[in-house]
Motif scaffolding. Sequence first.
Motif, PDB file in Angstrom:
ATOM      1  N   VAL A   1      18.210 -31.972   4.806  1.00 56.93           N
ATOM      2  CA  VAL A   1      16.783 -31.361   5.188  1.00 56.93           C
ATOM      3  C   VAL A   1      16.371 -30.140   4.257  1.00 56.93           C
ATOM      4  O   VAL A   1      17.322 -29.271   4.545  1.00 56.93           O
ATOM      5  CB  VAL A   1      16.670 -31.068   6.870  1.00 56.93           C
ATOM      6  N   VAL A   2      15.378 -30.010   3.545  1.00 58.52           N
ATOM      7  CA  VAL A   2      15.066 -28.920   3.005  1.00 58.52           C
ATOM      8  C   VAL A   2      13.931 -27.985   3.538  1.00 58.52           C
ATOM      9  O   VAL A   2      13.042 -28.652   4.145  1.00 58.52           O
ATOM     10  CB  VAL A   2      14.454 -29.462   1.512  1.00 58.52           C
ATOM     11  N   GLY A   3      14.079 -26.655   3.606  1.00 57.23           N
ATOM     12  CA  GLY A   3      13.100 -25.963   4.211  1.00 57.23           C
ATOM     13  C   GLY A   3      13.270 -26.037   5.896  1.00 57.23           C
ATOM     14  O   GLY A   3      14.176 -26.239   6.095  1.00 57.23           O
ATOM     15  N   GLU A   4      12.287 -25.589   6.344  1.00 53.32           N
ATOM     16  CA  GLU A   4      12.141 -25.549   7.853  1.00 53.32           C
ATOM     17  C   GLU A   4      12.519 -27.049   8.384  1.00 53.32           C
ATOM     18  O   GLU A   4      11.935 -27.964   8.238  1.00 53.32           O
ATOM     19  CB  GLU A   4      10.801 -25.188   8.438  1.00 53.32           C
ATOM     20  N   GLY A   5      13.556 -27.014   9.372  1.00 57.31           N
ATOM     21  CA  GLY A   5      14.129 -28.205   9.916  1.00 57.31           C
ATOM     22  C   GLY A   5      13.784 -28.587  11.251  1.00 57.31           C
ATOM     23  O   GLY A   5      14.162 -29.528  11.813  1.00 57.31           O
TER      24      GLY A   5
ATOM     25  N   THR B   1      10.199 -12.189  12.983  1.00 56.12           N
ATOM     26  CA  THR B   1       8.806 -12.240  13.423  1.00 56.12           C
ATOM     27  C   THR B   1       7.722 -12.701  12.707  1.00 56.12           C
ATOM     28  O   THR B   1       6.645 -13.202  13.267  1.00 56.12           O
ATOM     29  CB  THR B   1       8.469 -10.658  13.580  1.00 56.12           C
ATOM     30  N   LYS B   2       8.030 -13.417  11.429  1.00 56.22           N
ATOM     31  CA  LYS B   2       7.194 -14.241  10.751  1.00 56.22           C
ATOM     32  C   LYS B   2       7.821 -14.926   9.808  1.00 56.22           C
ATOM     33  O   LYS B   2       9.142 -14.625   9.335  1.00 56.22           O
ATOM     34  CB  LYS B   2       6.198 -13.114  10.199  1.00 56.22           C
ATOM     35  N   ARG B   3       7.208 -15.806   9.131  1.00 54.09           N
ATOM     36  CA  ARG B   3       7.754 -16.539   8.073  1.00 54.09           C
ATOM     37  C   ARG B   3       6.677 -16.490   6.862  1.00 54.09           C
ATOM     38  O   ARG B   3       5.528 -16.258   7.006  1.00 54.09           O
ATOM     39  CB  ARG B   3       8.024 -18.044   8.215  1.00 54.09           C
ATOM     40  N   GLY B   4       7.224 -16.694   5.567  1.00 55.66           N
ATOM     41  CA  GLY B   4       6.444 -16.647   4.302  1.00 55.66           C
ATOM     42  C   GLY B   4       6.537 -15.416   3.723  1.00 55.66           C
ATOM     43  O   GLY B   4       7.121 -14.340   4.088  1.00 55.66           O
ATOM     44  N   CYS B   5       6.327 -15.318   2.614  1.00 53.47           N
ATOM     45  CA  CYS B   5       6.148 -14.055   1.546  1.00 53.47           C
ATOM     46  C   CYS B   5       4.953 -13.913   0.907  1.00 53.47           C
ATOM     47  O   CYS B   5       4.657 -15.102   0.011  1.00 53.47           O
ATOM     48  CB  CYS B   5       7.544 -13.881   0.713  1.00 53.47           C
ATOM     49  N   GLU B   6       4.179 -12.968   1.105  1.00 50.49           N
ATOM     50  CA  GLU B   6       2.996 -12.889   0.417  1.00 50.49           C
ATOM     51  C   GLU B   6       2.989 -12.350  -1.102  1.00 50.49           C
ATOM     52  O   GLU B   6       2.077 -11.961  -1.795  1.00 50.49           O
ATOM     53  CB  GLU B   6       2.102 -12.035   0.912  1.00 50.49           C
ATOM     54  N   HIS B   7       4.394 -11.709  -1.675  1.00 49.91           N
ATOM     55  CA  HIS B   7       4.641 -11.295  -2.789  1.00 49.91           C
ATOM     56  C   HIS B   7       5.217 -12.251  -3.887  1.00 49.91           C
ATOM     57  O   HIS B   7       5.415 -13.593  -3.405  1.00 49.91           O
ATOM     58  CB  HIS B   7       5.636 -10.039  -2.556  1.00 49.91           C
ATOM     59  N   CYS B   8       5.313 -11.995  -5.166  1.00 49.89           N
ATOM     60  CA  CYS B   8       5.479 -12.791  -6.051  1.00 49.89           C
ATOM     61  C   CYS B   8       6.754 -12.336  -7.108  1.00 49.89           C
ATOM     62  O   CYS B   8       6.580 -12.423  -8.432  1.00 49.89           O
ATOM     63  CB  CYS B   8       4.281 -13.079  -6.996  1.00 49.89           C
ATOM     64  N   CYS B   9       7.663 -11.985  -6.480  1.00 53.95           N
ATOM     65  CA  CYS B   9       8.636 -11.521  -7.454  1.00 53.95           C
ATOM     66  C   CYS B   9       9.381 -12.569  -8.230  1.00 53.95           C
ATOM     67  O   CYS B   9       9.456 -13.596  -7.746  1.00 53.95           O
ATOM     68  CB  CYS B   9       9.706 -10.849  -6.481  1.00 53.95           C
ATOM     69  N   SER B  10       9.450 -12.290  -9.646  1.00 50.53           N
ATOM     70  CA  SER B  10       9.558 -13.608 -10.350  1.00 50.53           C
ATOM     71  C   SER B  10      10.886 -14.137 -10.028  1.00 50.53           C
ATOM     72  O   SER B  10      11.029 -15.515 -10.605  1.00 50.53           O
ATOM     73  CB  SER B  10       9.852 -12.897 -11.807  1.00 50.53           C
ATOM     74  N   TYR B  11      11.936 -13.700  -9.492  1.00 46.72           N
ATOM     75  CA  TYR B  11      13.430 -14.363  -9.320  1.00 46.72           C
ATOM     76  C   TYR B  11      13.436 -14.853  -7.772  1.00 46.72           C
ATOM     77  O   TYR B  11      14.677 -15.802  -7.456  1.00 46.72           O
ATOM     78  CB  TYR B  11      14.688 -13.229  -9.437  1.00 46.72           C
TER      79      TYR B  11
ATOM     80  N   TYR C   1      12.095 -16.711  -1.547  1.00 44.41           N
ATOM     81  CA  TYR C   1      11.321 -16.980  -0.450  1.00 44.41           C
ATOM     82  C   TYR C   1      10.061 -17.756  -0.387  1.00 44.41           C
ATOM     83  O   TYR C   1       9.865 -18.747   0.454  1.00 44.41           O
ATOM     84  CB  TYR C   1      11.065 -15.672   0.185  1.00 44.41           C
ATOM     85  N   PRO C   2       9.413 -17.566  -1.533  1.00 42.65           N
ATOM     86  CA  PRO C   2       8.088 -18.360  -1.477  1.00 42.65           C
ATOM     87  C   PRO C   2       8.056 -19.997  -1.290  1.00 42.65           C
ATOM     88  O   PRO C   2       7.783 -20.733  -0.729  1.00 42.65           O
ATOM     89  CB  PRO C   2       7.151 -18.029  -2.519  1.00 42.65           C
ATOM     90  N   TYR C   3       9.421 -20.386  -2.082  1.00 43.75           N
ATOM     91  CA  TYR C   3       9.796 -21.732  -2.058  1.00 43.75           C
ATOM     92  C   TYR C   3      10.179 -22.074  -0.691  1.00 43.75           C
ATOM     93  O   TYR C   3       9.906 -23.378  -0.397  1.00 43.75           O
ATOM     94  CB  TYR C   3      10.815 -22.075  -3.112  1.00 43.75           C
TER      95      TYR C   3
ATOM     96  N   HIS D   1      17.592 -19.437  -9.990  1.00 42.64           N
ATOM     97  CA  HIS D   1      17.370 -20.511  -9.284  1.00 42.64           C
ATOM     98  C   HIS D   1      15.917 -21.319  -9.819  1.00 42.64           C
ATOM     99  O   HIS D   1      15.135 -20.769 -10.165  1.00 42.64           O
ATOM    100  CB  HIS D   1      16.838 -20.292  -7.608  1.00 42.64           C
ATOM    101  N   LYS D   2      16.232 -22.629  -9.764  1.00 42.31           N
ATOM    102  CA  LYS D   2      15.180 -23.452 -10.441  1.00 42.31           C
ATOM    103  C   LYS D   2      14.029 -23.416  -9.605  1.00 42.31           C
ATOM    104  O   LYS D   2      14.038 -23.150  -8.391  1.00 42.31           O
ATOM    105  CB  LYS D   2      15.612 -24.863 -10.564  1.00 42.31           C
ATOM    106  N   GLY D   3      12.895 -23.454 -10.520  1.00 43.54           N
ATOM    107  CA  GLY D   3      11.589 -23.244  -9.889  1.00 43.54           C
ATOM    108  C   GLY D   3      10.878 -21.971  -9.728  1.00 43.54           C
ATOM    109  O   GLY D   3       9.593 -21.730  -9.415  1.00 43.54           O
ATOM    110  N   THR D   4      11.836 -21.075 -10.069  1.00 44.71           N
ATOM    111  CA  THR D   4      11.287 -19.524 -10.024  1.00 44.71           C
ATOM    112  C   THR D   4      10.747 -19.180 -11.445  1.00 44.71           C
ATOM    113  O   THR D   4      11.094 -19.942 -12.359  1.00 44.71           O
ATOM    114  CB  THR D   4      12.257 -18.695  -9.721  1.00 44.71           C
TER     115      THR D   4
END
Length: 446
Positions: A126-130, A186-196, A199-201, A363-366
């Motif tokens: 299972v990938v991501g939130e399970g 307290t929350k999930r997700g990331c509003e930042h765009c750090c190149s490496y 978390y966004p994935y 990591h791939k996808g970054t």
Amino acid sequence: MSSVFMISTNTNVEPYPVYPIGMSVIAGALTQAGHRVFQYDMLAHGESLSALREKIAAFAPDYVGISIRNVDNVDSFTSHMNGYLEKVREIVTVAKEFGVPILAGGAGFSLLPEEILNFIKADYGVVGEGERKMVRLISCLEQGQEPDRIFGPEKGIPGNEIPAPLWSSELLDYYMAESGVVSVQTKRGCEHCCSYCTYPYLEGRKMRLRNVKSVGDEIEKLCGCGATDFFFTDSVFNDKAGHYLQVAEEIVRRGLDIRWCGFFQPASIEPDELDLLKRSGMNAVEVGTDATTDTTMRGLNKGFNYEEVTAFNDLLVSRKIPCAHFVIFGGPDETMETVREGITNMNALKNCAVFAFSGVRLHKGTPLFKRAIKEGLVSSEQPLLEPFYYFSPHLDKDEMNRVITEGFHGRRDRLFPPDEGQQRINIMKKFGFRGIMWDRLIRFND
């Protein structure tokens, strides 16, 4: 309904043991769906495969769930998997003796699902939130259907529907005794765009905020179990919408006497907001500074500059709040000139700790992985089960490591290489200290 034996495979104790909230969240979702669930933690049970075998046999499950939190320790000085996944494969081998499907998931698994599934030889992943996907996967198997081997990522659960973990009193007692710290999200997700960053994935780019009252209920419940020290595991606690301030207000409103720490971005915080955070129990801050100069911050797409880092650090110092900066040398656009500038910058920060790392785990996808391909450092097919680290092509990493070591020599609050910090923490553990412990490296001027 079925019985599910859940296993937290993480046995890493650096910098301190961490309660397996990922497993407990899934356990809660399965329990709500009517399944009988047992939560087993390899670390809390002494990493014993024979004890694991006995527990599985006694529970007689229909399924075994494997939670994988870490793939490696992101330390380029130990450039292999550090035995993390080998241990997971041994656990899967024991579970397979019982002839039931093995279902893998977790943050670490989600980074390299196909590679890890093949390596550990589990049946499904299972990938991501399970929470919902595990329930659906087991439902498919119960009905005799043949689901996809890997359940991929999908739209995240709305914030007000994110469940609290099904806390195990046995595991809580263990982790409060061993580390003294309990984690809360307290929350999930990331509003930042750090190149490496992954978390966004893993969690998406949109912040999904838990109901503040639900967070307060969870903290209050944990306080009733004896918890006093908390760590907010959000990707970034101080979100732009100010949800973190609402959480602090809820803690104050309830009169909860706690101490807490969390991950922060060096963003502007008003003095009265900082005072609120202190009243709610904030006693330390970990900062995702990541780079040490304006040039390398732009290279990692950090969204702030060094002047803002200094201002944020000075604000914390003015309130005598311990602060630790986590930085990476060797990233995009790093040169020996920026390395030396970065050391000067870090040494100029007052009354704080600095944890320095060498090279950026790819990591791939970054965006950084795509950049590494363009720079000819990796191919698009580069296997990443064994860690591969990005180092700027404009420097020699051995020279860089030597210069960093020399630049931080003699500073008890500047920790490099990474195992230097762990050695100091281990010494404090031997003296009976608990908690984040790095805050004890900092001395404030009276």
